[in-house]
Design an enzyme around this catalytic site. Structure first.
Site, PDB file in Angstrom:
ATOM      1  CE  LYS A   1      -0.873   0.022   4.926  1.00 30.59           C
ATOM      2  NZ  LYS A   1      -0.313   1.556   5.181  1.00 30.59           N
ATOM      3  CB  THR A   2       4.036   2.190   1.615  1.00 31.50           C
ATOM      4  OG1 THR A   2       3.547   1.965   3.123  1.00 31.50           O
ATOM      5  CG2 THR A   2       4.756   3.555   1.702  1.00 31.50           C
TER       6      THR A   2
ATOM      7  CG  ASP B   1      -1.343   4.454   4.899  1.00 32.62           C
ATOM      8  OD1 ASP B   1      -1.990   3.568   4.630  1.00 32.62           O
ATOM      9  OD2 ASP B   1       0.031   4.554   5.370  1.00 32.62           O
ATOM     10  CD  GLU B   2      -2.295   1.465   8.515  1.00 29.29           C
ATOM     11  OE1 GLU B   2      -3.335   1.139   8.714  1.00 29.29           O
ATOM     12  OE2 GLU B   2      -1.082   0.972   8.449  1.00 29.29           O
TER      13      GLU B   2
ATOM     14  CD  GLN C   1      -3.736  -4.795   8.158  1.00 28.57           C
ATOM     15  OE1 GLN C   1      -2.611  -4.695   8.926  1.00 28.57           O
ATOM     16  NE2 GLN C   1      -4.029  -5.140   6.965  1.00 28.57           N
TER      17      GLN C   1
ATOM     18  NE  ARG D   1       1.541  -7.152  10.998  1.00 32.22           N
ATOM     19  CZ  ARG D   1       1.039  -6.302   9.964  1.00 32.22           C
ATOM     20  NH1 ARG D   1       1.853  -5.338   9.732  1.00 32.22           N
ATOM     21  NH2 ARG D   1      -0.304  -6.746   9.250  1.00 32.22           N
TER      22      ARG D   1
END
Length: 768
Positions: A38-39, A224-225, A255, A621
């Site tokens: 995504k980044t 973002d997020e 998330q 993770r």
């Protein structure tokens, strides 16, 4: 932008990523699964808007939730845009709002030099407000009151709005303290983190000119997020994007794990309703984890109801199966982790910093820390006492904040007698009370004592009413002179020089140099480190650099303390803090009902879904190996209790799991699956002998050396599962240490080497 350059920018993106990057007009929802890049999509989209569409970099905004994530975003943008990247506003919500308020907050009566109150400041103000309101802190814990006020602010509720929603006496108590808290903060010309958001919304509502300015400034805004936004943050995004509707949000409801910070999962679930015509792009390809890890995680989260369905997949290798292991108690659980870490570093291509141990609550770190200390394993505890929260650093920051704004009352109270200068608690209390009776800040009261004719005192000049003796008055006026003299240095000194001047004139450095406290030198080292950070601001006078420097320090989060370096240590971190990070090997401990999921969630379906999301975040993770561990008995917040295995384990397909033995045995230790060499059935009842692979490395009386502890003499060498525990008496302050042989790297300091003997089997049970 040429076609060749455009193709180069899009090269390497998968079809979904490319669709998100090339979307230009109108609202966009990017549902980004874990490890889906995504980044990369965010930064390439910004570059595409600038280089292909022609949107100026200064008219693009991107907000995220940690300085760490914002820094990574800026680094990638520099690679894509070069010098133009510095014109893109890429930062956190709080930093963006702080900049807006410093520029335009005067429109709502907020001075540009306002101070951002940290958590300790806020709690101190709450306690003072409770005294004013005559509220007993034993009946109403200050931390709970602060949390209630923060929750109200995140929902854009004023004290009056809170009163309208009141359902009982507790809400009325919160409302009264809320009013006094805001009064005290206003007197100190301060704002808290929630105010940065709510006052920005107030500015946009009260000043159409300011709103229009930022709507034109940010033609495109990316968040973002997005699943972690609260009501206030979403409102800011909607206000800024209100004219052009070019709002692109990136997130994953699976998330969303910060409801306790007032994050509202409904924001992302209702985005398409709030913005009709939204284009939805699903980033479903995972580039991080093996297929076994991803499939197990996907099956776990699919049991939740409040989510946006995604068909996650990966082209990565199948990888090792997930290990589920049971220990007798938390101490044995910690030992199993360290044994497996040692085995993997010895047998496979892993280094110590490739491992992370994560857990649901901070208290679980105790057993892990003790095990690391016992066996000499270097570790870093993320979320412990952070650098900017250490006493000496906070003291120095308080001095600097006073130089920025002497009306900052919490900072004044903190350092007025630090180091000790004869101003006791009673004098401080009298100063605050006297200032309150005159309705002036404490700094203005000091000016009044000194006979200063400033207009800020509104004609109050009579010091005869002050409660201070001549000696007390002399000490208080002396502190005022110290602050005023240091303030006069701002235009002529750069930050490092100013810090030196503060430490010298205040007597702080000398107090530590003369101190007999064992941590005095460490505290001096922390101050030196702080001064080193200030070197980034060399080249401008402190009058210009002090405010942004302090703002940066105030907005640092837990994850921002994680430094990428080559040092070898085991990372210990909570499941909430690990979000946004990734490691080759992940151990999740305490996978039990009552721990994960937490006992508070067991009777609440919504909270239980969030606990499942917390477990999902932890599992995703992991890149190569994933371990889920539980204890038969656990001491957490009191007496040992027995918790059943986590209900989440039932959601993981059996074909993806390899159950491990609870005891490491024979060759090399570590967790071993049933059927593998040296393994035993997964059972918590096994008192048979533990056999070591080879003779003990040392015997009592041997002289050894250690890289950190120096020279020492072996006191004892005991066989442990798959290893040896060596007790060494070191010279000097190091004293007696118990070390695990596989980690300690002890070297013989004798000539000739001491003879080796074969260890006899140990017949006692495994020690937890």
């Amino acid at each position: 932008m040429t076609q060749q350059a455009r193709d180069a920018l899009l090269d390497g993106l998968n079809p979904a990523q490319r669709q998100a990057v090339e979307h230009v007009d109108g609202p966009l929802l990017i549902v980004a699964g874990p490890g889906s890049g995504k980044t990369r999509v965010i930064t390439h989209r910004i570059a595409y808007l600038n280089r292909h569409v022609g949107i100026g970099p200064g008219r693009i905004g991107a907000v995220t939730f940690t300085n760490r994530a914002a820094k990574e975003m800026r680094t990638r943008l520099e690679h894509l845009l070069g010098d133009r990247a510095r014109y893109v506003s890429a930062g956190t919500f709080h930093s963006l709002c702080a900049q807006i308020l410093r520029r335009d907050g005067k429109a709502i009566g907020l001075p540009p030099e306002f101070v951002i109150m940290d958590d300790d400041d806020q709690l101190g103000l709450i306690k003072r407000a409770m005294v004013i309101c005559e509220v007993d802190p034993k009946k109403f814990p200050p931390r709970s009151i602060l949390s209630a006020i923060s929750s109200a602010k995140s929902q854009l509720l004023t004290p009056e709005g809170l009163a309208q929603r009141a359902t009982g006496y507790y809400d009325e108590v919160v409302r009264r303290i809320f009013i006094e808290y805001q009064t005290l903060m206003s007197r100190s010309r301060g704002v808290d983190f929630d105010d940065l958001l709510s006052r920005t919304i107030e500015l946009f509502r009260e000043s159409p000119e300011a709103l229009a300015k930022y709507q034109e400034r940010f033609i495109h805004l990316m968040v973002d997020e997005f699943q972690d936004t609260n009501v206030a943050q979403y409102e800011i995004a909607k206000q800024i994007a209100g004219k052009y509707r070019n709002l692109a949000v990136v997130g994953d409801p699976d998330q969303s794990i910060y409801s306790w910070r007032n994050a509202d999962i409904r924001n992302i679930l209702s985005f398409q309703k709030d913005f009709p015509g939204t284009v939805v792009v699903n980033l479903s390809q995972n580039y991080r984890s093996t297929s076994n890890i991803l499939n197990a995680s996907r099956k776990l989260i699919s049991a939740n109801r409040h989510r946006l369905e995604q068909d996650l997949f990966t082209d990565n290798e199948e990888g090792a199966k997930i290990i589920i292991a049971e220990a007798y108690n938390e101490d044995e659980e910690a030992q199993l982790v360290l044994q497996e870490v040692e085995r993997l570093t010895r047998e496979e291509d892993f280094k110590l910093r490739d491992f992370v141990v994560t857990y649901r609550v901070n208290a679980q770190s105790r057993a892990l820390e003790e095990a690391c200390l016992r066996y000499g394993v270097p570790y870093k505890l993320v979320g412990g006492t952070r650098f900017y929260q250490r006493r000496e650093v906070k003291d120095l920051v308080a001095y600097l904040r006073l130089l920025q704004d002497p009306y900052d009352e919490p900072s004044l109270i903190r350092v007025i007698n630090v180091p000790v200068r004869g101003i006791g608690k009673r004098s401080i209390d009298d100063l605050i009370a006297w200032a309150g009776s005159l309705s002036i800040p404490a700094y203005a009261a000091l000016q009044l004592l000194a006979g200063d004719g400033t207009e800020a005192l509104d004609g109050a000049r009579d010091t005869d009413t002050s409660p201070f003796s001549p000696r007390q008055r002399h000490q208080l006026v002396g502190f005022l002179k110290l602050i005023n003299d240091l303030q006069a240095c701002l235009p002529d000194m750069e930050l490092p020089e100013l810090i030196d001047e503060v430490l010298t004139r205040s007597g702080y450095r000398r107090s530590l140099l003369d101190s007999e406290e064992p941590d005095a030198e460490d505290r001096l080292d922390n101050l030196r480190e702080f001064r080193g950070v200030s070197a980034d601001w060399v080249g401008m006078p402190s009058s210009e650099s002090l405010q942004p420097f302090l703002e940066n320090a105030a907005l640092v989060s837990e994850q921002d303390a994680i430094v990428e370096d080559e040092q070898q240590y085991l990372t210990l971190i909570t499941l909430h803090q690990i979000k946004g990070l990734e490691y080759p090997v992940v151990f999740i401990t305490g996978v039990e009902d009552g721990v994960l999921p937490h006992t508070r969630s067991l009777d609440d379906p919504d909270q239980l879904e969030e606990e499942r999301r917390i477990a999902y975040v932890g599992m995703t993770r992991a890149r190569k190996r994933l371990y889920l561990l539980r204890s038969f008995r656990r001491r957490l917040f009191g007496a040992p209790t027995g918790n059943p295995p986590s209900r989440f384990l039932r959601d993981i397909p059996e074909e993806l799991v390899e159950a491990a033995a609870t005891r490491a045995r024979a060759t090399g230790g570590g967790l071993r699956a049933p059927g593998s060499p040296g393994a035993t059935p997964a059972s918590i009842v096994d008192d048979g002998p533990i056999v070591q692979a080879g003779p003990p490395p040392f015997r009592a009386g041997d002289k050894v050396s250690h890289a950190s502890f120096g020279q020492g003499i072996v006191v004892n060498c005991l066989a442990k599962p798959g290893d040896y525990e060596i007790t060494v008496a070191f010279k000097g302050q190091s004293g007696i240490k118990r070390l695990l042989h596989s980690f300690a790297k002890l070297e013989s300091a004798q000539t000739p080497p001491s003879p080796k003997v074969v260890a006899e089997p140990i017949s006692e049970p495994f020690e937890g």
